[in-house]
Enzyme design. Structure first.
Site, PDB file in Angstrom:
ATOM      1  N   HIS A 237       1.043  -2.737  -0.028  1.00 50.36           N
ATOM      2  CA  HIS A 237       0.314  -2.327  -1.246  1.00 50.36           C
ATOM      3  C   HIS A 237      -0.068  -3.582  -2.058  1.00 50.36           C
ATOM      4  O   HIS A 237      -0.866  -3.650  -2.433  1.00 50.36           O
ATOM      5  CB  HIS A 237       1.024  -1.189  -2.030  1.00 50.36           C
ATOM      6  CG  HIS A 237       0.156  -0.666  -3.070  1.00 50.36           C
ATOM      7  ND1 HIS A 237      -0.841   0.030  -2.945  1.00 50.36           N
ATOM      8  CD2 HIS A 237       0.561  -0.771  -4.492  1.00 50.36           C
ATOM      9  CE1 HIS A 237      -1.290   0.128  -4.168  1.00 50.36           C
ATOM     10  NE2 HIS A 237      -0.433  -0.143  -4.998  1.00 50.36           N
TER      11      HIS A 237
ATOM     12  N   GLN B 138      -0.160  -6.685  -1.128  1.00 50.14           N
ATOM     13  CA  GLN B 138      -1.230  -7.432  -0.531  1.00 50.14           C
ATOM     14  C   GLN B 138      -2.802  -6.886  -0.678  1.00 50.14           C
ATOM     15  O   GLN B 138      -3.627  -7.619  -0.855  1.00 50.14           O
ATOM     16  CB  GLN B 138      -0.838  -7.603   0.903  1.00 50.14           C
ATOM     17  CG  GLN B 138       0.329  -8.139   1.173  1.00 50.14           C
ATOM     18  CD  GLN B 138       0.574  -9.754   0.515  1.00 50.14           C
ATOM     19  OE1 GLN B 138      -0.212 -10.718   0.993  1.00 50.14           O
ATOM     20  NE2 GLN B 138       1.290  -9.909  -0.325  1.00 50.14           N
TER      21      GLN B 138
ATOM     22  N   HIS C  76      -3.510  -5.327  -3.217  1.00 54.80           N
ATOM     23  CA  HIS C  76      -3.991  -5.743  -4.559  1.00 54.80           C
ATOM     24  C   HIS C  76      -4.524  -7.366  -4.710  1.00 54.80           C
ATOM     25  O   HIS C  76      -5.393  -7.354  -5.305  1.00 54.80           O
ATOM     26  CB  HIS C  76      -2.857  -5.530  -5.721  1.00 54.80           C
ATOM     27  CG  HIS C  76      -2.586  -4.046  -6.135  1.00 54.80           C
ATOM     28  ND1 HIS C  76      -3.390  -3.635  -7.203  1.00 54.80           N
ATOM     29  CD2 HIS C  76      -2.051  -3.104  -5.782  1.00 54.80           C
ATOM     30  CE1 HIS C  76      -2.952  -2.368  -7.561  1.00 54.80           C
ATOM     31  NE2 HIS C  76      -2.354  -1.786  -6.387  1.00 54.80           N
TER      32      HIS C  76
END
Length: 109
Positions: free
Chosen positions: A78, A80, A82
């Protein structure tokens, strides 16, 4: 690397990437109002936040390359996402600022 440390690093990426994305959005808003000084200032802050999360990612990659394995978990994946979204937001903000500068010049004619 223990799970607690990995979660802490993943959340650092999420926080800095999220702030970078928000600042990029604010920069686009400023550019839409032809406030290019503010837009550039916000984009610089977005880049600073991006560099913070990118450094965390680089540290993780370096540790992995040096044999310190990290278990992949959904929070890390998650984070990554962002980071990728922050990159795209900055790229889009740069284009939006350029486009609005051109638009302002056209309106001045």
């Amino acid at each position: 690397m223990n799970d607690e440390k990995l979660y802490e690093l993943a959340f650092q990426i999420i926080v800095h990437a999220g702030e970078s994305r928000s600042l990029s959005s604010e920069a686009m808003d400023a550019a839409e109002n032809f406030d290019f000084d503010k837009a550039e200032e916000l984009l610089k802050k977005a880049n600073d936040e991006f560099l913070e999360c990118h450094q965390v990612q680089t540290d993780l990659l370096t540790k992995e390359a040096n044999g310190e394995k990290a278990d992949i978990n959904i929070i890390l994946v998650h984070s990554q996402d962002h980071l990728t979204m922050a990159t795209m937001a900055m790229d889009n903000a740069k284009r939006w600022i350029t486009l609005n500068k051109k638009l302002q010049k056209m309106e001045e004619k």
